[in-house]
Design a protein around this motif. Structure first.
Motif, PDB file in Angstrom:
ATOM      1  N   ALA A 372       2.881   1.107  -0.735  1.00 46.12           N
ATOM      2  CA  ALA A 372       3.118   2.205  -1.381  1.00 46.12           C
ATOM      3  C   ALA A 372       1.473   3.238  -1.759  1.00 46.12           C
ATOM      4  O   ALA A 372       1.080   3.693  -0.549  1.00 46.12           O
ATOM      5  CB  ALA A 372       3.191   2.582  -2.253  1.00 46.12           C
ATOM      6  N   ALA A 373       0.441   2.459  -2.430  1.00 43.90           N
ATOM      7  CA  ALA A 373      -1.171   2.557  -2.107  1.00 43.90           C
ATOM      8  C   ALA A 373      -1.803   3.189  -0.969  1.00 43.90           C
ATOM      9  O   ALA A 373      -2.453   3.996  -0.404  1.00 43.90           O
ATOM     10  CB  ALA A 373      -1.577   2.215  -2.728  1.00 43.90           C
ATOM     11  N   VAL A 374      -1.608   2.288   0.112  1.00 41.51           N
ATOM     12  CA  VAL A 374      -1.928   2.356   1.644  1.00 41.51           C
ATOM     13  C   VAL A 374      -1.707   2.912   2.653  1.00 41.51           C
ATOM     14  O   VAL A 374      -2.018   3.791   2.392  1.00 41.51           O
ATOM     15  CB  VAL A 374      -1.744   0.999   2.450  1.00 41.51           C
ATOM     16  CG1 VAL A 374      -1.927   1.011   3.200  1.00 41.51           C
ATOM     17  CG2 VAL A 374      -2.323  -0.105   1.420  1.00 41.51           C
ATOM     18  N   GLY A 375      -0.114   3.694   1.848  1.00 44.71           N
ATOM     19  CA  GLY A 375       0.563   5.231   2.850  1.00 44.71           C
ATOM     20  C   GLY A 375      -0.307   6.156   2.048  1.00 44.71           C
ATOM     21  O   GLY A 375      -0.264   7.244   2.923  1.00 44.71           O
TER      22      GLY A 375
ATOM     23  N   ASP B  73      -9.110  -7.115  -0.726  1.00 46.17           N
ATOM     24  CA  ASP B  73      -8.633  -6.906   0.201  1.00 46.17           C
ATOM     25  C   ASP B  73      -7.899  -4.798  -0.308  1.00 46.17           C
ATOM     26  O   ASP B  73      -8.696  -4.308   0.697  1.00 46.17           O
ATOM     27  CB  ASP B  73      -7.204  -7.115   0.395  1.00 46.17           C
ATOM     28  CG  ASP B  73      -7.750  -8.163   0.840  1.00 46.17           C
ATOM     29  OD1 ASP B  73      -8.128  -8.798   2.022  1.00 46.17           O
ATOM     30  OD2 ASP B  73      -7.057  -9.637   0.766  1.00 46.17           O
ATOM     31  N   GLN B  74      -7.842  -4.317  -1.556  1.00 48.45           N
ATOM     32  CA  GLN B  74      -7.989  -3.008  -1.912  1.00 48.45           C
ATOM     33  C   GLN B  74      -8.758  -2.012  -1.301  1.00 48.45           C
ATOM     34  O   GLN B  74      -8.903  -1.204  -0.815  1.00 48.45           O
ATOM     35  CB  GLN B  74      -7.231  -3.020  -2.930  1.00 48.45           C
ATOM     36  CG  GLN B  74      -5.533  -3.243  -3.241  1.00 48.45           C
ATOM     37  CD  GLN B  74      -5.145  -3.232  -4.886  1.00 48.45           C
ATOM     38  OE1 GLN B  74      -6.065  -3.148  -5.414  1.00 48.45           O
ATOM     39  NE2 GLN B  74      -3.958  -3.265  -4.655  1.00 48.45           N
ATOM     40  N   LEU B  75     -10.336  -3.484  -1.761  1.00 47.74           N
ATOM     41  CA  LEU B  75     -11.353  -1.763  -2.129  1.00 47.74           C
ATOM     42  C   LEU B  75     -11.479  -2.189  -0.487  1.00 47.74           C
ATOM     43  O   LEU B  75     -12.034  -0.953  -0.476  1.00 47.74           O
ATOM     44  CB  LEU B  75     -12.126  -3.184  -2.412  1.00 47.74           C
ATOM     45  CG  LEU B  75     -12.556  -2.913  -4.173  1.00 47.74           C
ATOM     46  CD1 LEU B  75     -13.388  -3.805  -4.599  1.00 47.74           C
ATOM     47  CD2 LEU B  75     -12.374  -1.839  -5.060  1.00 47.74           C
ATOM     48  N   ILE B  76     -11.303  -2.687   0.314  1.00 50.50           N
ATOM     49  CA  ILE B  76     -11.752  -2.808   1.701  1.00 50.50           C
ATOM     50  C   ILE B  76     -10.465  -1.777   2.505  1.00 50.50           C
ATOM     51  O   ILE B  76     -11.201  -1.113   3.441  1.00 50.50           O
ATOM     52  CB  ILE B  76     -11.978  -4.203   2.818  1.00 50.50           C
ATOM     53  CG1 ILE B  76     -12.836  -5.023   1.994  1.00 50.50           C
ATOM     54  CG2 ILE B  76     -11.260  -3.882   4.196  1.00 50.50           C
ATOM     55  CD1 ILE B  76     -11.722  -7.173   2.611  1.00 50.50           C
ATOM     56  N   GLU B  77     -10.045  -1.842   1.693  1.00 47.05           N
ATOM     57  CA  GLU B  77      -9.104  -1.011   2.816  1.00 47.05           C
ATOM     58  C   GLU B  77      -9.273   0.921   2.360  1.00 47.05           C
ATOM     59  O   GLU B  77      -9.623   1.240   3.152  1.00 47.05           O
ATOM     60  CB  GLU B  77      -7.362  -0.704   2.155  1.00 47.05           C
ATOM     61  CG  GLU B  77      -6.040  -0.740   3.377  1.00 47.05           C
ATOM     62  CD  GLU B  77      -6.721  -0.665   4.565  1.00 47.05           C
ATOM     63  OE1 GLU B  77      -6.742  -1.898   4.778  1.00 47.05           O
ATOM     64  OE2 GLU B  77      -6.761   0.397   5.517  1.00 47.05           O
ATOM     65  N   ARG B  78      -9.626   1.144   0.956  1.00 48.24           N
ATOM     66  CA  ARG B  78      -9.779   2.451   0.691  1.00 48.24           C
ATOM     67  C   ARG B  78     -11.341   2.821   1.676  1.00 48.24           C
ATOM     68  O   ARG B  78     -11.077   3.531   1.690  1.00 48.24           O
ATOM     69  CB  ARG B  78     -10.319   2.076  -1.001  1.00 48.24           C
ATOM     70  CG  ARG B  78     -10.671   3.268  -1.526  1.00 48.24           C
ATOM     71  CD  ARG B  78     -10.349   3.471  -2.913  1.00 48.24           C
ATOM     72  NE  ARG B  78     -10.263   4.326  -3.835  1.00 48.24           N
ATOM     73  CZ  ARG B  78     -10.951   5.121  -4.763  1.00 48.24           C
ATOM     74  NH1 ARG B  78     -10.238   4.443  -5.907  1.00 48.24           N
ATOM     75  NH2 ARG B  78     -11.808   5.997  -5.436  1.00 48.24           N
ATOM     76  N   VAL B  79     -12.075   1.857   1.460  1.00 52.87           N
ATOM     77  CA  VAL B  79     -13.555   2.494   1.755  1.00 52.87           C
ATOM     78  C   VAL B  79     -13.316   2.575   3.127  1.00 52.87           C
ATOM     79  O   VAL B  79     -13.681   3.775   4.237  1.00 52.87           O
ATOM     80  CB  VAL B  79     -14.620   0.743   1.503  1.00 52.87           C
ATOM     81  CG1 VAL B  79     -15.643   1.161   2.335  1.00 52.87           C
ATOM     82  CG2 VAL B  79     -14.882   0.798   0.618  1.00 52.87           C
TER      83      VAL B  79
END
Lengths: 541, 353
Positions: A372-375, B73-79
């Motif tokens: 959901a956060a990715v969305g 992985d989350q950090l990579i996605e955010r950046v």
């Protein structure tokens, strides 16, 4: 007058808000679906289908079934006991029984595995007879123990609001207390129970931490592996569509059975069913029945962590983290309750658009928080790309980065995830307001506003505040979306607890874990007091 | 519909307040001389040592740290999503494969890390200069003092031998450290042999994977299994635990660094790189230099039992001393990233849960 028209302007505005709720909730899911559909196709999914997918599916079904069965049983029994019987400690149990919901399932899992594993105190004390809490049944049990309050809350409110007439009639006709309960009270409570169970099922399917730690790989494990292991966000998005489909089915079933069971009490008069006075032994048994799930879901895991905490120095920054947790949860709870209530009102109109909105809003609940956060990220960065050029041509300056701008992205994610948790309960609460009641109030000259304020609100206040409370507690323990979307230097209790626990520093994870239910206590006490006031004044309606 | 109005008004004001929260982070390009210097850190680490290191850094340089901690992985996605507007200056992960992924996503700027050599071994620096290791962790074995003779243990490869059947405890394969261990086997032995090895481990497991590394060590101490695969610092953590049961469990097992006469023990890293769109590249470089200072390296060794990457750093930590020195795999850690996806698929095929 048909129900659709009878509400006049009220449903229209409510419908607008319902559509807003649907947009907020479903937008991230649609963004994820977009990623899934437009992304490049690799062979990872084929690989997964050949290897692990069957295991994931079987485990998902097992975990969800055990969680739903356990939570359904505990929640219904306790809800009925608290609502319809009088026993020692009932008033206290009435709201304390909600507290296990504030324990993140993974925290309970860490504590229980630590206690029951080979070499753990419980294992040693029982000479290995106590089984290690692990695998699908262990995970399902953990979910049942910390998620039963979903069912309990809704069951309690419904049983409390139920007229005693049907039950009494059944007893008069010769049914025993249990049979009368099963044949009158239970069917009437079915919409509320179904709403609670739907939440339990979706919650346990979307969980990652618990099933990963206890070794019960469900679909959400496959999803995270597709993302982190194979490095494909696209494949993760595609797998999450399976969860979305499951959510559609679960919420669809819940809705179908709700419309089948649409049973308005013949009279809108609030005839509070008198509580049975249990005999001394029965009363103690009832108190014990309340104590057991409370002990297993709340007291034992937190006591274990508290014991471990004695040996550690407390983690720093707990005070600001508590404040962050509290404010985020409170804001989200109020907003979600508002959206839930509006959707419930819109649904009274039974228009297609309202029904579609309510269903769409349920979608946000289906996907794991990380997805959901990715969305949310995708939406914000897309919006950013749209705003940037226009903003720059007007002002000559760059538009602030949306994502890092503050807590707004976070609240967006919370609403998207949890507003659905407020809709079901709101609807269940509003089911107590019969169309006939509206008609009566209007006939007596009440304006629409007055009708809502003086007739509806006293009837639904308990249900709506319960709905807000559910969201409050959910946000308190939410982890993946908080981690990725938070502003700089912004810890919450759940994050601190997880950081230590994931490092297997259970002792240091203990204090923030303990603080989560403590922070949840504050609003719960407030709500409990408000509700008892509301109840005593509702007698005047 | 007074309530709806009230709610809507409340919602709007709250959202507005949330949106207008002062943004100290994203002052990209608009730095003025008198504004305090900052560096924005996206870190997958979350240890107390880091807080101490950041505090020391701020004290010495006057540079404030803005911190977001989340999984790699989350950090990579955010950046990646923030794109050219990302405020990230330094990205830190706890696994070489995550660094590799960030590099592939184009998140790192190339840097000249030559000022840090030769104090830091070449294999701990990305050959293309996108990132550099700041601390090491070894993935090793812990065996039962009662049921395993010291001369029975030798290599990772040996664990696949049938004589270990029903005797191994190891955590689930979603874990990054297991993935990197298998990736190192793929790099050394090739995919086929690595898969045969993983299948052998699965066949020799005493129980399905559950819990973390400490759970495995406790499993050995309690007799569920005879040998466990674990990161070295979990064992050292248990030795120093406030919990008597943990200390007793550590007493009952011995930490063993395998492959000492062959390839060396598998080592994974925490590493850092400078973001390609870093608004504060100079401060970012200062922070990385500080991570590699004797002072910070010493904190890693003393506070988290990690192994410093800088040669010749001194520390006071008897428990770490007891397992040092050891022979480490000398392959470049970037290979762990190259083979991560392969390792993942092997795990799936052999049914390593």
């Amino acid at each position: 007058m048909t129900p659709a028209r009878q509400g006049g302007r009220l449903p229209d505005r409510a419908t607008a808000l319902a559509i807003l709720a649907a947009l907020v909730c479903a937008a991230p899911v649609f963004a994820v679906a977009w990623i899934a559909v437009t992304g490049e196709t690799g062979d990872y999914l084929a690989h997964l289908a050949r290897t692990r997918l069957p295991v994931y599916l079987v485990n998902s079904a097992l975990v969800a079934a055990i969680a739903a069965g356990g939570a359904g049983l505990i929640g219904t029994v306790l809800g009925w006991l608290v609502a319809r019987t009088e026993f020692p400690g009932r008033a206290l149990f009435s709201w304390v029984l909600i507290l296990p919901l504030a324990v993140p399932a993974y925290v309970a899992a860490y504590a229980w595995l630590d206690l029951s594993q080979a070499g753990g105190p419980l294992h040693a004390a029982t000479a290995g007879l106590f089984p290690t809490v692990r695998g699908a049944w262990g995970a399902g049990l953990m979910f049942a123990l910390v998620l039963y309050p979903y069912v309990y809350l809704l069951a309690r409110d419904t049983f409390t609001g139920q007229s005693a007439d049907a039950y009494n009639a059944a007893r008069t006709l010769g049914a025993g207390p249990f049979s009368a309960f099963a044949r009158t009270s239970l069917p009437m409570a079915r919409p509320a129970l179904a709403a609670g169970l739907a939440l339990v099922i979706m919650e346990s399917l979307a969980d990652y931490g618990t099933v990963s730690y206890l070794g019960a790989p469900t679909l959400s494990i496959g999803l995270v592996r597709a993302w982190s292991g194979a490095g494909s966000l696209v494949d993760a998005a595609r797998l999450s569509l399976i969860l979305v489909a499951v959510a559609l089915i679960v919420f669809g079933l819940e809705r179908a059975q709700r419309s089948r069971a649409r049973s308005h009490a013949a009279s809108g008069r609030h005839r509070p069913a008198p509580r049975f006075h249990l005999s001394r032994t029965q009363g103690l048994a009832a108190a014990l029945a309340c104590l057991i799930p409370l002990a297993l879901g709340l007291i034992v895991p937190l006591a274990r962590l508290g014991w471990l905490a004695l040996n550690e120095q407390p983690a720093p920054n707990l005070l600001p983290a508590s404040w962050h947790s509290l404010t985020l949860a409170a804001i989200s709870a109020v907003l979600a309750a508002g959206l839930g209530l509006s959707t419930a009102y819109a649904l009274r109109g039974r228009t297609f658009i309202a029904t579609a909105s309510a269903r769409a809003a349920g979608l946000g609940y289906a996907v794991p928080g990380a997805v959901a956060a990715v969305g949310v990220i995708a939406i914000l960065s897309g919006t950013q790309a749209l705003i940037d050029p226009a903003w720059q041509s007007f002002t000559g300056e760059v538009f602030p980065v949306l994502l890092t701008g503050g807590a707004a992205a976070l609240i967006f994610a919370y609403l998207s995830r949890f507003a659905a948790a407020a809709i079901g309960p709101s609807e269940a609460a509003l089911a107590r307001v019969t169309p006939a009641l509206d008609g009566a109030a209007r006939t007596l000259g009440a304006t629409r506003g007055e009708t809502v304020r003086r007739v509806h609100w006293p009837l639904i206040a308990a249900g709506i505040t319960s709905a807000g409370l559910l969201v409050f507690v959910e946000v308190l323990k939410e982890l993946p979306a908080t981690m990725i979307l938070r502003p700089f230097n912004y810890d919450t209790l759940a994050i601190i607890a997880h950081n230590y626990a994931s490092d297997e520093r259970l002792g240091e994870a203990a204090l923030p874990s303990l603080l989560i239910p403590l922070v949840a206590l504050l609003p719960m006490i407030f709500v409990a007091r408000y509700l008892s006031r509301a109840r005593s004044s509702s007698g005047q309606v | 519909m007074k309530y709806a109005k009230l709610l809507a008004a409340g919602a709007l004001s709250v959202l507005a307040a949330a949106c207008s929260q002062p943004d100290t982070a994203a002052g990209a390009g608009s730095e003025q001389a008198d504004t305090p210097r900052v560096v924005n850190v996206y870190s997958a680490r979350h240890y107390r040592s880091d807080a101490a290191i950041y505090a020391a850094f701020t004290e010495q340089t006057g540079i404030e740290i803005n911190l977001i901690e989340a999984s790699g992985d989350q950090l990579i996605e955010r950046v990646r999503a923030d794109g050219p507007r990302s405020p990230a200056d330094v990205i830190i992960t706890v696994d070489a494969a995550r660094l590799h992924r960030a590099e592939e996503a184009g998140l790192f700027a190339q840097s000249d890390f030559s000022e840090f050599t030769p104090e830091i071994a070449d294999n701990l620096i990305d050959p293309d200069g996108y990132w550099i290791a700041i601390a090491k962790r070894a993935r090793v074995l812990a065996y039962s003092n009662q049921r395993v003779q010291p001369d029975e243990v030798s290599t990772y490869e040996d664990l696949a031998d049938p004589r270990w059947e029903g005797r191994i405890c190891v955590r689930e394969s979603g874990n990054a450290y297991n993935q990197s261990l298998l990736a190192s086997m793929v790099a050394r032995l090739g995919e086929e042999e690595a898969e045969a090895w993983a299948a052998g481990i699965v066949a020799n497991m005493a129980r399905p994977p559950q819990g973390g590394d400490i759970t495995q060590i406790i499993g050995v101490a309690a007799g569920d299994c005879d040998i466990a695969i674990t990161n070295h610092y979990y064992y050292l953590l248990m030795q120093n635990s406030g919990e008597a049961a943990n200390r007793a469990a550590a007493e009952a097992v011995t930490l063993f660094f395998p492959n000492q006469d062959t390839s060396g023990a598998h080592v994974n890293i925490s590493g850092a790189g400078i973001a390609v769109n870093a608004p504060h590249p100079d401060e970012a470089r200062e922070l990385i230099a500080f991570f590699l200072s004797d002072e910070a390296q010493r904190m890693f060794a003393e506070m988290t039992n990690e192994i410093p990457v800088v040669e010749g750093v001194e520390w006071e930590n008897e428990r770490l001393d007891a397992v040092m020195p050891f022979t480490a795999d000398t392959r470049n850690v970037s290979e762990l990233g190259d083979h991560n996806a392969t390792a993942q698929r092997i795990f799936d095929r052999v049914g390593w849960q």
